[in-house]
Motif scaffolding. Structure first.
Motif, PDB file in Angstrom:
ATOM      1  N   ARG A  71     -41.506 -21.581 -68.002  1.00  0.00           N
ATOM      2  CA  ARG A  71     -40.656 -22.747 -68.243  1.00  0.00           C
ATOM      3  C   ARG A  71     -41.011 -23.884 -67.283  1.00  0.00           C
ATOM      4  NH1 ARG A  71     -36.758 -18.602 -68.051  1.00  0.00           N
ATOM      5  NH2 ARG A  71     -36.087 -19.361 -65.991  1.00  0.00           N
ATOM      6  N   GLN A  72     -41.450 -23.533 -66.076  1.00  0.00           N
ATOM      7  CA  GLN A  72     -41.743 -24.558 -65.077  1.00  0.00           C
ATOM      8  C   GLN A  72     -43.066 -25.264 -65.336  1.00  0.00           C
ATOM      9  OE1 GLN A  72     -41.606 -22.343 -61.439  1.00  0.00           O
ATOM     10  NE2 GLN A  72     -39.384 -22.127 -61.429  1.00  0.00           N
ATOM     11  N   ARG A  73     -44.131 -24.507 -65.626  1.00  0.00           N
ATOM     12  CA  ARG A  73     -45.468 -25.088 -65.783  1.00  0.00           C
ATOM     13  C   ARG A  73     -46.138 -24.562 -67.058  1.00  0.00           C
ATOM     14  NH1 ARG A  73     -47.345 -26.680 -60.702  1.00  0.00           N
ATOM     15  NH2 ARG A  73     -49.007 -27.734 -61.843  1.00  0.00           N
ATOM     16  N   PRO A  74     -45.572 -24.805 -68.230  1.00  0.00           N
ATOM     17  CA  PRO A  74     -46.156 -24.253 -69.460  1.00  0.00           C
ATOM     18  C   PRO A  74     -47.557 -24.783 -69.734  1.00  0.00           C
ATOM     19  CG  PRO A  74     -44.482 -25.891 -69.986  1.00  0.00           C
ATOM     20  CD  PRO A  74     -44.386 -25.648 -68.514  1.00  0.00           C
ATOM     21  N   GLY A  75     -47.829 -26.027 -69.351  1.00  0.00           N
ATOM     22  CA  GLY A  75     -49.142 -26.596 -69.615  1.00  0.00           C
ATOM     23  C   GLY A  75     -50.251 -25.892 -68.860  1.00  0.00           C
ATOM     24  N   VAL A  76     -50.013 -25.600 -67.585  1.00  0.00           N
ATOM     25  CA  VAL A  76     -51.025 -24.920 -66.767  1.00  0.00           C
ATOM     26  C   VAL A  76     -51.300 -23.522 -67.308  1.00  0.00           C
ATOM     27  CG1 VAL A  76     -51.516 -23.971 -64.479  1.00  0.00           C
ATOM     28  CG2 VAL A  76     -50.519 -26.252 -64.693  1.00  0.00           C
ATOM     29  N   LEU A  77     -50.252 -22.776 -67.623  1.00  0.00           N
ATOM     30  CA  LEU A  77     -50.427 -21.401 -68.087  1.00  0.00           C
ATOM     31  C   LEU A  77     -51.091 -21.354 -69.455  1.00  0.00           C
ATOM     32  CD1 LEU A  77     -47.023 -19.856 -66.945  1.00  0.00           C
ATOM     33  CD2 LEU A  77     -49.208 -19.868 -65.753  1.00  0.00           C
ATOM     34  N   THR A  78     -50.667 -22.236 -70.357  1.00  0.00           N
ATOM     35  CA  THR A  78     -51.277 -22.260 -71.683  1.00  0.00           C
ATOM     36  C   THR A  78     -52.741 -22.683 -71.605  1.00  0.00           C
ATOM     37  OG1 THR A  78     -49.140 -22.803 -72.676  1.00  0.00           O
ATOM     38  CG2 THR A  78     -51.097 -23.206 -74.006  1.00  0.00           C
ATOM     39  N   GLY A  79     -53.021 -23.702 -70.805  1.00  0.00           N
ATOM     40  CA  GLY A  79     -54.400 -24.138 -70.645  1.00  0.00           C
ATOM     41  C   GLY A  79     -55.281 -23.058 -70.046  1.00  0.00           C
ATOM     42  N   PHE A  80     -54.750 -22.312 -69.082  1.00  0.00           N
ATOM     43  CA  PHE A  80     -55.534 -21.241 -68.467  1.00  0.00           C
ATOM     44  C   PHE A  80     -55.852 -20.158 -69.501  1.00  0.00           C
ATOM     45  CE2 PHE A  80     -56.320 -17.523 -65.802  1.00  0.00           C
ATOM     46  CZ  PHE A  80     -57.120 -18.048 -64.794  1.00  0.00           C
ATOM     47  N   GLY A  81     -54.872 -19.807 -70.326  1.00  0.00           N
ATOM     48  CA  GLY A  81     -55.120 -18.794 -71.348  1.00  0.00           C
ATOM     49  C   GLY A  81     -56.126 -19.242 -72.387  1.00  0.00           C
ATOM     50  N   LEU A  82     -56.032 -20.520 -72.799  1.00  0.00           N
ATOM     51  CA  LEU A  82     -56.928 -21.033 -73.837  1.00  0.00           C
ATOM     52  C   LEU A  82     -58.347 -21.236 -73.315  1.00  0.00           C
ATOM     53  CD1 LEU A  82     -54.614 -23.645 -75.597  1.00  0.00           C
ATOM     54  CD2 LEU A  82     -55.263 -21.383 -76.430  1.00  0.00           C
ATOM     55  N   LEU A  83     -58.478 -21.783 -72.094  1.00  0.00           N
ATOM     56  CA  LEU A  83     -59.799 -22.112 -71.563  1.00  0.00           C
ATOM     57  C   LEU A  83     -60.404 -20.971 -70.760  1.00  0.00           C
ATOM     58  CD1 LEU A  83     -59.196 -25.799 -70.418  1.00  0.00           C
ATOM     59  CD2 LEU A  83     -60.287 -25.005 -72.510  1.00  0.00           C
ATOM     60  N   ALA A  84     -59.700 -20.552 -69.691  1.00  0.00           N
ATOM     61  CA  ALA A  84     -60.272 -19.598 -68.733  1.00  0.00           C
ATOM     62  C   ALA A  84     -60.396 -18.190 -69.297  1.00  0.00           C
ATOM     63  CB  ALA A  84     -59.419 -19.566 -67.462  1.00  0.00           C
ATOM     64  N   VAL A  85     -59.634 -17.866 -70.338  1.00  0.00           N
ATOM     65  CA  VAL A  85     -59.702 -16.516 -70.908  1.00  0.00           C
ATOM     66  C   VAL A  85     -60.360 -16.556 -72.289  1.00  0.00           C
ATOM     67  CG1 VAL A  85     -58.385 -14.480 -71.594  1.00  0.00           C
ATOM     68  CG2 VAL A  85     -57.672 -15.796 -69.593  1.00  0.00           C
ATOM     69  N   CYS A 167     -67.823 -25.572 -69.741  1.00  0.00           N
ATOM     70  CA  CYS A 167     -66.653 -26.444 -69.567  1.00  0.00           C
ATOM     71  C   CYS A 167     -65.379 -25.615 -69.432  1.00  0.00           C
ATOM     72  CB  CYS A 167     -66.539 -27.397 -70.747  1.00  0.00           C
ATOM     73  SG  CYS A 167     -67.864 -28.630 -70.832  1.00  0.00           S
ATOM     74  N   CYS A 168     -65.284 -24.528 -70.192  1.00  0.00           N
ATOM     75  CA  CYS A 168     -64.114 -23.649 -70.065  1.00  0.00           C
ATOM     76  C   CYS A 168     -64.079 -22.988 -68.688  1.00  0.00           C
ATOM     77  CB  CYS A 168     -64.130 -22.586 -71.161  1.00  0.00           C
ATOM     78  SG  CYS A 168     -63.780 -23.230 -72.813  1.00  0.00           S
ATOM     79  N   GLN A 169     -65.270 -22.713 -68.138  1.00  0.00           N
ATOM     80  CA  GLN A 169     -65.321 -22.157 -66.785  1.00  0.00           C
ATOM     81  C   GLN A 169     -64.815 -23.171 -65.764  1.00  0.00           C
ATOM     82  OE1 GLN A 169     -69.056 -21.504 -64.453  1.00  0.00           O
ATOM     83  NE2 GLN A 169     -68.703 -19.352 -64.939  1.00  0.00           N
ATOM     84  N   VAL A 170     -65.116 -24.442 -65.990  1.00  0.00           N
ATOM     85  CA  VAL A 170     -64.557 -25.495 -65.136  1.00  0.00           C
ATOM     86  C   VAL A 170     -63.035 -25.464 -65.213  1.00  0.00           C
ATOM     87  CG1 VAL A 170     -64.364 -27.986 -64.794  1.00  0.00           C
ATOM     88  CG2 VAL A 170     -66.591 -26.971 -65.286  1.00  0.00           C
ATOM     89  N   GLY A 171     -62.507 -25.278 -66.440  1.00  0.00           N
ATOM     90  CA  GLY A 171     -61.064 -25.180 -66.619  1.00  0.00           C
ATOM     91  C   GLY A 171     -60.451 -24.039 -65.836  1.00  0.00           C
ATOM     92  N   TYR A 172     -61.186 -22.951 -65.687  1.00  0.00           N
ATOM     93  CA  TYR A 172     -60.699 -21.805 -64.905  1.00  0.00           C
ATOM     94  C   TYR A 172     -60.367 -22.232 -63.479  1.00  0.00           C
ATOM     95  CZ  TYR A 172     -61.080 -17.459 -62.176  1.00  0.00           C
ATOM     96  OH  TYR A 172     -60.862 -16.436 -61.286  1.00  0.00           O
ATOM     97  N   PHE A 173     -61.298 -22.929 -62.829  1.00  0.00           N
ATOM     98  CA  PHE A 173     -61.110 -23.307 -61.430  1.00  0.00           C
ATOM     99  C   PHE A 173     -60.107 -24.448 -61.290  1.00  0.00           C
ATOM    100  CE2 PHE A 173     -65.366 -21.371 -61.555  1.00  0.00           C
ATOM    101  CZ  PHE A 173     -65.192 -20.395 -60.584  1.00  0.00           C
ATOM    102  N   VAL A 174     -60.170 -25.421 -62.192  1.00  0.00           N
ATOM    103  CA  VAL A 174     -59.257 -26.562 -62.091  1.00  0.00           C
ATOM    104  C   VAL A 174     -57.814 -26.124 -62.300  1.00  0.00           C
ATOM    105  CG1 VAL A 174     -58.594 -28.749 -63.155  1.00  0.00           C
ATOM    106  CG2 VAL A 174     -61.014 -28.250 -62.747  1.00  0.00           C
ATOM    107  N   LEU A 175     -57.567 -25.300 -63.323  1.00  0.00           N
ATOM    108  CA  LEU A 175     -56.196 -24.886 -63.626  1.00  0.00           C
ATOM    109  C   LEU A 175     -55.679 -23.875 -62.607  1.00  0.00           C
ATOM    110  CD1 LEU A 175     -56.577 -24.639 -67.492  1.00  0.00           C
ATOM    111  CD2 LEU A 175     -55.155 -26.262 -66.233  1.00  0.00           C
TER     112      LEU A 175
END
Length: 340
Positions: A71-85, A167-175
């Motif tokens: 609930r606090q940071r849905p964008g970070v968690l969703t982005g991590f699942g979509l990009l980093a995983v 680029c998704c690997q970049v998302g892993y570190f950024v997120l």
């Protein structure tokens, strides 16, 4: 007398480096554990789904415990699942279907240099010279480790998918780094747990796991001429190469700068090559040994560099404030009591 107690910043950096190394070694064992399962009859995509979905199931209690983070940071968690995983896995396997594995790996591991560019030009944060030099040396070493000159071919779509993985690997570190920033930082365990859960859902749609013959897991597989239960490499792939790798990797990013953590993560390719040599009997040539040494040198250069200092803020010119007009009271009574 000078105190021998290490500073908190140095202690955090040492912890981050240790965890980054653990994460790189854990990630590096995924291919070695997956190969016997693929040779037994599971498709690479179904092996990836098993890896991510199994890890998500293991971390489900931790996700429930940290459910407030969603609930606090849905964008970070969703982005991590979509990009980093999900993103890294889907793009990588789409690329190796069209270009050689070594070429795909080299392009994917352009992630750290891309990360340096993102940090410097998008986030406008300083990048240490050591991290930049380390990234360049590590990429050169990776070209030798994967022997990119063997079977070199060009397929525009395959290269595009490999760049997508980078680029998704970049998302892993950024997120992973974004989780500790902002007014509501979230626990890195929550980032890993929810990222794997979201990634598992996405990969379920893409891979259709109900079409796989999961009865293979009850039998045996062959690793370098030795028979062993199929559940053994499957458990290693889930518990070590995914659960441990993501948990330690996310925490490492939050203790190191993302560029340094990204360069250290290049050791994953070296670990994967060495494990394939030891456990699978795959040949390790002189160029790969030299490339591994270069990757180690790049990682060492990056992690021993001093963190780049943020540029000092430019002081604003003081705006002159006019003195308030002095109004003399008409009578002593109108002025009120005089302060003592």
């Amino acid at each position: 007398m000078h105190s021998s107690t290490p500073s908190p910043r140095r202690s955090a950096r040492s912890l981050g480096l240790t965890l980054a190394l653990v994460s790189a070694f854990a990630f590096g064992g995924s291919g070695t554990a997956a190969k016997p399962l693929i040779e037994a009859g599971l498709s690479p995509l179904h092996v990836v789904w098993l890896r991510v979905a199994g890890a998500a199931l293991v971390l489900l209690p931790l996700a429930w415990r940290h459910r407030s983070a969603l609930r606090q940071r849905p964008g970070v968690l969703t982005g991590f699942g979509l990009l980093a995983v999900a993103g890294v896995q889907a793009c990588y396997f789409a690329s190796i279907a069209r270009i050689p594995v070594g070429v795909a790996l080299l392009i994917e591991y352009l992630g750290p240099p891309l990360l340096l560019g993102y940090v410097k030009f998008v986030q406008r944060r300083p990048v240490s010279r050591g991290a930049a030099v380390g990234a360049a040396v590590a990429v050169g070493g990776l070209a030798c480790v994967v022997e990119v000159w063997n079977g070199l071919s060009f397929d525009a779509l395959g290269v595009l998918f490999a760049l997508g993985a980078a680029c998704c690997q970049v998302g892993y570190f950024v997120l992973a780094d974004a989780g500790r920033q902002g007014e509501r930082p979230i626990d890195p365990i929550a980032v890993s747990a929810f990222g794997l859960l979201i990634g598992a859902v996405v990969l379920t749609v893409l891979t259709r796991p109900w079409e796989a013959d999961w009865g293979l897991l009850t039998g045996q597989v062959t690793m370098n001429g030795h028979r062993l239960p199929a559940l053994l490499p499957a458990a290693w792939m889930v518990l070590v190469a995914t659960v441990l790798a993501y948990l330690t990797g996310v925490v490492a990013v939050q203790h190191l700068s993302p560029p340094v953590a990204g360069v250290v993560a290049n050791l994953e390719a070296v670990v994967a090559t060495v494990l394939a040599w030891v456990l699978l009997g795959e040949h390790l040539g002189l160029p790969q040994l030299a490339g591994g040494a270069l990757v180690l040198a790049g990682a060492f250069a990056a992690q021993t560099s001093k963190p780049a200092a943020d540029p000092a803020p430019v002081p604003e010119s003081p705006v002159p404030v006019p003195d308030p007009p002095v109004s003399l009271p008409e009578s002593p009574a109108a002025a009120g009591p005089r302060p003592a």
